[in-house]
Motif scaffolding. Sequence first.
Motif, PDB file in Angstrom:
ATOM      1  N   UNK A 338       0.816  -1.227   0.000  1.00 54.15           N
ATOM      2  CA  UNK A 338       0.000   0.000   0.000  1.00 54.15           C
ATOM      3  C   UNK A 338       0.850   1.278   0.000  1.00 54.15           C
ATOM      4  N   UNK A 339       1.891   1.290   0.837  1.00 53.90           N
ATOM      5  CA  UNK A 339       2.720   2.499   0.942  1.00 53.90           C
ATOM      6  C   UNK A 339       3.395   2.803  -0.401  1.00 53.90           C
ATOM      7  N   UNK A 340       3.965   1.775  -0.996  1.00 57.52           N
ATOM      8  CA  UNK A 340       4.686   1.976  -2.261  1.00 57.52           C
ATOM      9  C   UNK A 340       3.744   2.404  -3.381  1.00 57.52           C
ATOM     10  N   UNK A 341       2.566   1.799  -3.413  1.00 50.39           N
ATOM     11  CA  UNK A 341       1.598   2.152  -4.458  1.00 50.39           C
ATOM     12  C   UNK A 341       1.184   3.623  -4.299  1.00 50.39           C
ATOM     13  N   UNK A 342       0.981   4.038  -3.046  1.00 46.29           N
ATOM     14  CA  UNK A 342       0.622   5.449  -2.812  1.00 46.29           C
ATOM     15  C   UNK A 342       1.756   6.379  -3.243  1.00 46.29           C
ATOM     16  N   UNK A 344       4.005   5.863  -5.460  1.00 47.28           N
ATOM     17  CA  UNK A 344       4.039   5.835  -6.922  1.00 47.28           C
ATOM     18  C   UNK A 344       2.980   6.791  -7.499  1.00 47.28           C
ATOM     19  N   UNK A 345       1.789   6.711  -6.901  1.00 47.53           N
ATOM     20  CA  UNK A 345       0.699   7.574  -7.375  1.00 47.53           C
ATOM     21  C   UNK A 345       1.052   9.052  -7.195  1.00 47.53           C
ATOM     22  N   UNK A 346       1.642   9.381  -6.024  1.00 50.45           N
ATOM     23  CA  UNK A 346       1.985  10.788  -5.768  1.00 50.45           C
ATOM     24  C   UNK A 346       3.125  11.240  -6.678  1.00 50.45           C
ATOM     25  N   UNK A 347       4.055  10.324  -6.988  1.00 49.74           N
ATOM     26  CA  UNK A 347       5.178  10.675  -7.876  1.00 49.74           C
ATOM     27  C   UNK A 347       4.655  11.062  -9.246  1.00 49.74           C
TER      28      UNK A 347
END
Length: 350
Positions: A338-342, A344-347
């Motif tokens: 979850x943390x990494x996906x978030x 990625x989305x913010x990047x």
Amino acid sequence: MYREHTKVIQIGDRKIGGGNPVLIQSMTNTRTEDVEATVRQILALEAAGCEIIRCTVPTQEAAEAIREIKKQIHIPLVADIHFDYKMAIAAMENGADKIRINPGNIGGAEKIKAVVDVAKARKIPIRVGVNSGSLEKELVEKYHGVTAQGLVESALDKVKIIEDLGYDNLVISIKSSDVMMCVKAHELLAEQTNYPLHVGITEAGTVYSGNIKSAVGLGIILYEGIGDTIRVSLTGDPLEEIKSAKRILKTLNLRKGGVEVVSCPTCGRTKIDLIGLANQVETMVQEFPLDIKVAVMGCVVNGPGEAKEADIGIAGGKGEGLLIKKGEIVKKVPEDQLLEVLREELSNWK
Ligand code: SF4
């Protein structure tokens, strides 16, 4: 709104007062004489969002260090002086953008005049600071103790001394660790002066209690339209002061920008490590200069609703979470991603 009508004062390349944005200050806790350590700390504070920095100047060596420090930093530097007027003069000669003195403790009219003469010649503002811990005996007796009225009278007396020397490039601060006394004093002071006010709750305490006292005290004072610069004083890493000051200003809508994280308090329905995730997300989002809201919610009861209100969010399930973007469920993500996906989305946020 008092702060719309305060006098505009120039500190280095920043302006305060007259409705300019409320600026965040902090103070170094290194030895000012140690240029390398002081610069390192100031650069870290700058990166975190500090806009004015104050350093103590207790020695001639510290006053000389100001010159070197100034070459390596990018925000205005305020020299904090107690007891020795010569340090105030030396700090100004070495490039301090503002000095903070208590005219009551630098030793008599001649010495105050000597300091004011240099400030005047160099157009350097003076912050007149009074503190509940050092209120004059006569005022303690007159008001039967340390009171808001006494603090205000003390500050205005000091201001008058400098005004009588023909100088009005001034900022005032009155500080007390008694939050409600501090609020009262600022209300009284704002009625009686139009100099910009630097606001802080002094000796507020550790990160936990200092944050609460500062949020309550600064929150009330700023909400009343008072205050042109602020400092959250904490017994802790000065970086924490900046984080808290930014949060206070943003909560009061006095600042825009930055990612806001909302998260639920968790309950018996929570089936993921939401507390851990919310803390990680709060740290992670600081990398991103975005003006958006991120929701980190524990379950599908309120989660999707809250997450839809936010720009992007997560609603936890059992060992997984729904990723919700601009109101739409995008996909299911395993808990450990979850943390990494978030991130990625913010990047890739557009
Ligand atoms: S969002 Fe779900 S897990 Fe979080 S507090 Fe509300 S009901 Fe509980």
